[in-house]
Enzyme design. Structure first.
Site, PDB file in Angstrom:
ATOM      1  N   ASP A   1       0.859  -1.179   0.000  1.00 24.20           N
ATOM      2  CA  ASP A   1       0.000   0.000   0.000  1.00 24.20           C
ATOM      3  C   ASP A   1       0.894   1.228   0.000  1.00 24.20           C
ATOM      4  O   ASP A   1       2.068   1.140   0.369  1.00 24.20           O
ATOM      5  CB  ASP A   1      -0.944   0.017   1.204  1.00 24.20           C
ATOM      6  CG  ASP A   1      -2.248   0.748   0.885  1.00 24.20           C
ATOM      7  OD1 ASP A   1      -2.185   1.988   0.721  1.00 24.20           O
ATOM      8  OD2 ASP A   1      -3.301   0.102   0.780  1.00 24.20           O
TER       9      ASP A   1
ATOM     10  N   GLU B   1     -14.181  -9.329  -8.139  1.00 23.57           N
ATOM     11  CA  GLU B   1     -14.514  -9.729  -6.766  1.00 23.57           C
ATOM     12  C   GLU B   1     -16.020  -9.604  -6.568  1.00 23.57           C
ATOM     13  O   GLU B   1     -16.663  -8.765  -7.171  1.00 23.57           O
ATOM     14  CB  GLU B   1     -13.737  -8.863  -5.756  1.00 23.57           C
ATOM     15  CG  GLU B   1     -13.966  -7.346  -5.873  1.00 23.57           C
ATOM     16  CD  GLU B   1     -15.128  -6.847  -5.054  1.00 23.57           C
ATOM     17  OE1 GLU B   1     -15.666  -7.624  -4.252  1.00 23.57           O
ATOM     18  OE2 GLU B   1     -15.515  -5.679  -5.236  1.00 23.57           O
ATOM     19  N   PHE B   2     -16.539 -10.474  -5.688  1.00 24.64           N
ATOM     20  CA  PHE B   2     -17.974 -10.455  -5.386  1.00 24.64           C
ATOM     21  C   PHE B   2     -18.202 -10.424  -3.880  1.00 24.64           C
ATOM     22  O   PHE B   2     -19.077 -11.101  -3.354  1.00 24.64           O
ATOM     23  CB  PHE B   2     -18.668 -11.682  -5.996  1.00 24.64           C
ATOM     24  CG  PHE B   2     -18.445 -11.844  -7.473  1.00 24.64           C
ATOM     25  CD1 PHE B   2     -19.028 -10.973  -8.376  1.00 24.64           C
ATOM     26  CD2 PHE B   2     -17.630 -12.862  -7.962  1.00 24.64           C
ATOM     27  CE1 PHE B   2     -18.824 -11.109  -9.742  1.00 24.64           C
ATOM     28  CE2 PHE B   2     -17.414 -13.011  -9.329  1.00 24.64           C
ATOM     29  CZ  PHE B   2     -18.012 -12.130 -10.221  1.00 24.64           C
ATOM     30  N   LEU B   3     -17.375  -9.661  -3.178  1.00 31.28           N
ATOM     31  CA  LEU B   3     -17.470  -9.647  -1.716  1.00 31.28           C
ATOM     32  C   LEU B   3     -18.724  -8.925  -1.245  1.00 31.28           C
ATOM     33  O   LEU B   3     -19.058  -7.862  -1.740  1.00 31.28           O
ATOM     34  CB  LEU B   3     -16.252  -8.945  -1.105  1.00 31.28           C
ATOM     35  CG  LEU B   3     -14.875  -9.496  -1.443  1.00 31.28           C
ATOM     36  CD1 LEU B   3     -13.835  -8.836  -0.543  1.00 31.28           C
ATOM     37  CD2 LEU B   3     -14.834 -10.997  -1.263  1.00 31.28           C
TER      38      LEU B   3
ATOM     39  N   GLU C   1     -20.073  -7.104   2.082  1.00 32.63           N
ATOM     40  CA  GLU C   1     -19.597  -6.627   3.383  1.00 32.63           C
ATOM     41  C   GLU C   1     -20.342  -7.375   4.477  1.00 32.63           C
ATOM     42  O   GLU C   1     -21.547  -7.571   4.406  1.00 32.63           O
ATOM     43  CB  GLU C   1     -19.788  -5.105   3.508  1.00 32.63           C
ATOM     44  CG  GLU C   1     -18.883  -4.361   2.546  1.00 32.63           C
ATOM     45  CD  GLU C   1     -18.758  -2.877   2.852  1.00 32.63           C
ATOM     46  OE1 GLU C   1     -18.861  -2.485   4.025  1.00 32.63           O
ATOM     47  OE2 GLU C   1     -18.540  -2.118   1.893  1.00 32.63           O
TER      48      GLU C   1
ATOM     49  N   ARG D   1     -36.986  -7.218   0.501  1.00 34.51           N
ATOM     50  CA  ARG D   1     -37.490  -6.523   1.683  1.00 34.51           C
ATOM     51  C   ARG D   1     -37.476  -5.022   1.406  1.00 34.51           C
ATOM     52  O   ARG D   1     -36.419  -4.419   1.253  1.00 34.51           O
ATOM     53  CB  ARG D   1     -36.630  -6.840   2.911  1.00 34.51           C
ATOM     54  CG  ARG D   1     -37.300  -6.266   4.174  1.00 34.51           C
ATOM     55  CD  ARG D   1     -36.426  -6.390   5.386  1.00 34.51           C
ATOM     56  NE  ARG D   1     -36.353  -7.762   5.841  1.00 34.51           N
ATOM     57  CZ  ARG D   1     -35.333  -8.243   6.528  1.00 34.51           C
ATOM     58  NH1 ARG D   1     -34.309  -7.479   6.810  1.00 34.51           N
ATOM     59  NH2 ARG D   1     -35.338  -9.490   6.932  1.00 34.51           N
ATOM     60  N   ALA D   2     -38.674  -4.453   1.327  1.00 35.29           N
ATOM     61  CA  ALA D   2     -38.777  -3.020   1.022  1.00 35.29           C
ATOM     62  C   ALA D   2     -38.242  -2.191   2.190  1.00 35.29           C
ATOM     63  O   ALA D   2     -38.289  -2.610   3.337  1.00 35.29           O
ATOM     64  CB  ALA D   2     -40.226  -2.658   0.748  1.00 35.29           C
TER      65      ALA D   2
ATOM     66  N   CYS E   1     -20.398   0.416  -3.221  1.00 36.57           N
ATOM     67  CA  CYS E   1     -20.379  -0.354  -4.472  1.00 36.57           C
ATOM     68  C   CYS E   1     -21.610  -0.145  -5.350  1.00 36.57           C
ATOM     69  O   CYS E   1     -21.500   0.395  -6.440  1.00 36.57           O
ATOM     70  CB  CYS E   1     -20.233  -1.847  -4.169  1.00 36.57           C
ATOM     71  SG  CYS E   1     -18.591  -2.274  -3.603  1.00 36.57           S
TER      72      CYS E   1
ATOM     73  N   LYS F   1     -25.381  -0.999   5.920  1.00 39.42           N
ATOM     74  CA  LYS F   1     -25.907  -2.349   6.135  1.00 39.42           C
ATOM     75  C   LYS F   1     -25.360  -2.863   7.457  1.00 39.42           C
ATOM     76  O   LYS F   1     -24.386  -2.315   7.982  1.00 39.42           O
ATOM     77  CB  LYS F   1     -25.526  -3.286   4.984  1.00 39.42           C
ATOM     78  CG  LYS F   1     -24.038  -3.576   4.872  1.00 39.42           C
ATOM     79  CD  LYS F   1     -23.709  -4.522   3.740  1.00 39.42           C
ATOM     80  CE  LYS F   1     -24.186  -5.929   4.015  1.00 39.42           C
ATOM     81  NZ  LYS F   1     -23.701  -6.900   3.015  1.00 39.42           N
TER      82      LYS F   1
END
Length: 447
Positions: free
Chosen positions: A32, A159-161, A163, A262-263, A271, A335
């Site tokens: 990094d 990627e399909f992560l 959270e 779920r509304a 993302c 979330k």
């Protein structure tokens, strides 16, 4: 000889990927450009909350007592070039300021800085979410700038992560996508992912453009499903229907399925919103903008939900001004099981009510520090009861388990008025009503 892996960018995606690669048995070097981030990771600490990630990191980071020592971190690009056989690029692709398009500057910089250090055969694997067509261009950059030339090859492995489930999604993915141009690149990626593939994870081999499109199209489909049920909630409000029962009924149709029906106050995070906007922008550049005009409406429905929650709160307070009214907000993250407040609907609603004169107090199990940085003028409490004390209305805006397990009677003692607005349709109306609360949820005027 075992492959050596580097991970460039150690944010949410990179830190998780690096720890997971070490867990799969590889020697891993993470890079990094932010010294504070590297120092944290070297201590076995993660810069974000993600269940199970810190434990996984501590299990492998070199220098931590009892660790395998398979995972190290550096800021030295030359060391990365020298060390790795496979280089995963996991840097951020945020939305450009003031427009829909994706900001590719971090990805471009990573490729341009890494390439001159690739002196022998290497596979560079893009994981960042990028506009379709980027891989083609980046493959040329690699070939032109690498001393290894054509031996510095590119693959795209989106990627399909999710959270809150990132560790599980990396170690046990529901699918692996490999955008490759040679058998060698495919063979290397199959070797990297041998463990999950042996456990049954499907391995889908594609060309570059298809691999790039998988992530954005998956996110677009998800956003469409969420906005669809939220649009139905708007119709239910007008017609006197119950969107929760409607969702249950259509969810039994296996062509539709129950998930993400779920509304509530809609999606947010780092993302989904930026990915669907970048997808629209890229389709426009390709001359296929008409194919994705529906996404503009999906985005619009989603953003409208936040304003509707504010209006619902106003109605609950008698329909006038928020001035002098105390509003409790349960939830700050976009979330549950995350400390991520990027584009959080919960904080957006809290902020709008605050701007209109309401005295807003927020509580969230994990997102408080990030929320305070983003919205320093809101009030904050260190518990749900603390947030609700003296409140004229309580808004449930992030569906943490802690909130589902609250005792409505205890909360009722603290509140000034027992009025609950469930912005996530996640609480049991009967339980709250029995404790003397007026319960109201979006899309359920009669529930």
């Amino acid at each position: 000889m075992a492959l050596k892996i580097t991970v460039i960018g150690t944010g949410y995606l990179g830190a998780t990927h690096a720890a997971a690669m070490a867990e799969l048995g590889f020697e891993v070097l993470g890079l990094d450009v932010v010294p504070e981030k590297i120092e944290m990771l070297q201590r076995g600490e993660v810069p974000m909350y993600e269940p199970g990630l810190e434990e996984l990191l501590r299990k492998h980071v070199a220098g931590i007592e009892g660790s395998t020592g398979r995972l190290r971190f550096t800021m030295d690009w030359a060391e990365v070039g020298e060390f790795g056989d496979v280089h995963f690029v996991c840097v951020n692709t945020p939305q450009k300021h003031g427009e829909y398009a994706c900001d590719m500057s971090y990805v471009d910089a990573a490729f341009e800085t890494l390439a001159p250090h690739l002196k022998g055969p290497a596979l560079v694997v893009g994981k960042s979410t990028v506009p379709v067509g980027s891989a083609e261009r980046l493959a040329r950059t690699l070939a032109e700038l690498s001393p290894a030339g054509e031996d510095a090859e590119l693959a795209w492995n989106p990627e399909f992560l999710r959270e809150g489930f990132a560790v599980q999604d990396t170690l046990h993915p529901d699918r692996l996508v490999a955008g490759v141009r040679s058998e060698r690149a495919e063979k290397i990626l199959r070797e990297v992912y041998a463990t999950p593939v042996s456990e049954g994870s499907p391995f889908v081999v594609t060309d570059f453009p298809t691999a790039e499109l998988v992530k954005t199209s998956a996110n677009s489909f998800l956003a469409t499903k969420i906005s669809f049920i939220n649009a139905m909630a708007e119709v239910c409000e007008a017609a006197g229907g119950d969107v929760a029962l409607l969702a249950e009924a259509i969810g039994h149709d296996e062509r539709i399925g129950k998930k993400f029906l779920r509304a509530g106050i809609g999606f947010g995070g780092g993302c989904l919103p930026k990915d669907i906007r970048a997808f629209m922008a890229r389709a426009g550049e390709l001359g296929a903008d008409q194919a994705l005009t529906f996404l503009r409406e999906i985005d619009s429905i989603n953003m409208r939900r936040r304003g509707q929650m504010v209006e619902m709160a106003r109605e609950a307070l008698g329909g006038g001004s928020f001035l002098g009214k105390r509003v409790a907000v349960l939830g700050a993250t976009f979330k549950p099981d995350s400390d991520d407040v990027r584009d959080s609907p919960a904080l957006n609603v809290a902020g709008q009510i605050h701007l209109q004169g309401g005295q807003v107090t927020v509580y969230d199990p994990k997102g408080m520090a990030n929320a305070k940085r983003l919205f320093p003028t809101l009030g904050y409490a260190d518990s749900a009861v603390g947030a609700v004390r003296g409140a004229d209305v309580v808004l449930h805006l992030t569906e943490w388990r802690e909130f589902r397990e609250l005792d409505p009677a205890v909360l009722g003692e603290a509140a000034s008025a027992r009025v609950l607005l469930d912005g996530r349709n996640a609480l049991d109306p009967e339980v709250w009503r029995r404790a003397g609360w007026t319960y109201r949820a979006m899309g359920r005027p009669t529930a």
